[in-house]
Design a protein around this motif. Structure first.
Motif, short mmCIF file in Angstrom:
data_model
loop_
_atom_site.label_atom_id
_atom_site.label_comp_id
_atom_site.label_asym_id
_atom_site.label_seq_id
_atom_site.Cartn_x
_atom_site.Cartn_y
_atom_site.Cartn_z
N CYS A 23 0.82 -1.21 0.00
CA CYS A 23 0.00 0.00 0.00
C CYS A 23 0.86 1.26 0.00
CB CYS A 23 -0.98 -0.01 1.17
SG CYS A 23 -0.33 0.62 2.70
N HIS A 50 2.16 -5.14 6.18
CA HIS A 50 1.18 -5.05 7.29
C HIS A 50 -0.22 -5.45 6.85
CE1 HIS A 50 1.10 -1.17 5.20
NE2 HIS A 50 -0.19 -1.18 5.49
N GLU A 51 -0.41 -5.77 5.55
CA GLU A 51 -1.72 -6.22 5.04
C GLU A 51 -1.55 -7.70 4.75
OE1 GLU A 51 -2.81 -3.73 1.73
OE2 GLU A 51 -2.59 -1.90 2.90
N GLU A 108 -7.34 -5.61 6.10
CA GLU A 108 -6.80 -4.49 6.89
C GLU A 108 -7.08 -3.14 6.26
OE1 GLU A 108 -3.88 -1.52 8.39
OE2 GLU A 108 -3.95 -2.32 6.36
ZN LIG Z 1 -1.63 -0.33 4.25
#
Ligand SMILES: [Zn+2]
Ligand SMILES: [Zn+2]
Length: 306
Positions: free
Chosen positions: A7, A29-30, A112
């Protein structure tokens, strides 16, 4: 680990322009994962497909005590403040590993960033039939628009990028407006001169965040989902006469994750269409510069780890 979404945050980290960031760092983190080993009383079993809640909260600070673990004073986000999920194996607190029954590995890795949008909509208490304006149609803006429209709001998405707007128009129940000449008149027209009960900013642009104040209706709410490394200003009389609610929205809470999982399971999220790019784990170092390019057409890239 099974999948990791890439992202805007990852792209800033990669580009070296994420404020307050320490290198080296494993990003990611996703995340979705398969459970290999778990404490028997955690409710998790080997073989479970899970999504990862990447927010590791302290549990004892003023925010955590109020149930707002998303803005914990000592929050540690996987892949940002501590090493993340672009790796084959990861050991995590059981409460950050959540069974993703009914989802596949791709969908679980998309929970997320969608939860960040769902959280903003919950923060703003968007009501059925409310006029909603979402500025910015990156993945976060798309999540905001989607969850606002699932609440029955009348949603308009504004952006400068034509291909993003056409994605929104074809995959979400929203109206789109392109930034440019006459935008303000078009927005006034759409709302019978009242402007919007809820305005969300997901642009990452200080100028857009400031401009958004004038799109809020009297008695309305402005929610800043973007974070920028800048000061934001507004005209107090304009703010005051509207009795405007001004909110920030940070990360997401467990109930937002739950809402997203249910929406995906019910087929109400166009996850397939959003996943525009796939990259094998071993190809990521070579492909990352291409994903970062603004003309790449990326909405959501997923890295296939396992
Ligand atoms: Zn993200
Ligand atoms: Zn805390």
């Amino acid at each position: 680990m099974l999948r990791a979404g890439i992202c805007g945050t990852d792209m800033h980290i990669y580009g070296g322009n994420q404020p307050y960031f320490e290198y080296p760092r494993v990003i990611g983190h996703e995340l979705s994962a398969e459970v290999l080993e778990a404490d028997p009383d955690s409710g998790l079993r080997a073989g479970d497909l899970a999504f990862i809640n990447p927010y590791i909260a302290c549990g004892s600070c003023v925010a955590c005590r109020a149930g707002k673990t998303n803005c914990c004073v000592r929050l540690s986000v996987l892949g940002v403040h501590c090493d993340g999920g672009l790796t084959q194996y990861l050991s995590l607190p059981a409460e950050n590993v959540v069974k993703a029954d009914g989802l596949d590995a791709d969908e679980a890795a998309m929970v997320e960033f969608l939860a960040v949008g769902a959280h903003a909509v919950a923060r703003a208490q968007v009501r059925e039939g409310a006029s909603v304006l979402v500025a910015g149609s990156g993945p976060i803006g798309i999540g905001v628009a989607l969850f606002a429209s699932l609440r029955g709001a009348d949603v308009t998405v504004v952006d400068i990028r034509e291909e993003r707007l056409s994605f929104c128009a074809s995959h979400l129940a929203v109206t789109t407006e392109q930034l440019g000449e006459g935008l303000r008149d078009r927005l006034l027209n759409r709302t019978a001169g009242e402007m919007f009960a809820n305005v969300f900013d997901a642009t990452g642009s200080p100028a857009a965040m400031e401009a958004g104040f004038s799109n809020v209706a009297h008695g309305g709410t402005y929610t800043l989902v973007s974070i920028v490394n800048a000061r934001i200003g507004f005209e107090d009389p304009e703010f005051h006469k509207r009795e405007m609610n001004l909110l920030s929205s940070r990360n997401a809470q467990p109930q937002d994750f739950e809402l997203v999982v249910k929406a995906i399971r019910d087929g109400r999220v166009p996850t397939r269409a959003m996943n525009t790019h796939r990259v094998a784990f071993e190809d990521l170092p070579r492909e990352m510069p291409n994903l970062v390019r603004s003309d790449s057409g990326t909405i959501k890239a997923l890295v296939e780890i396992g």
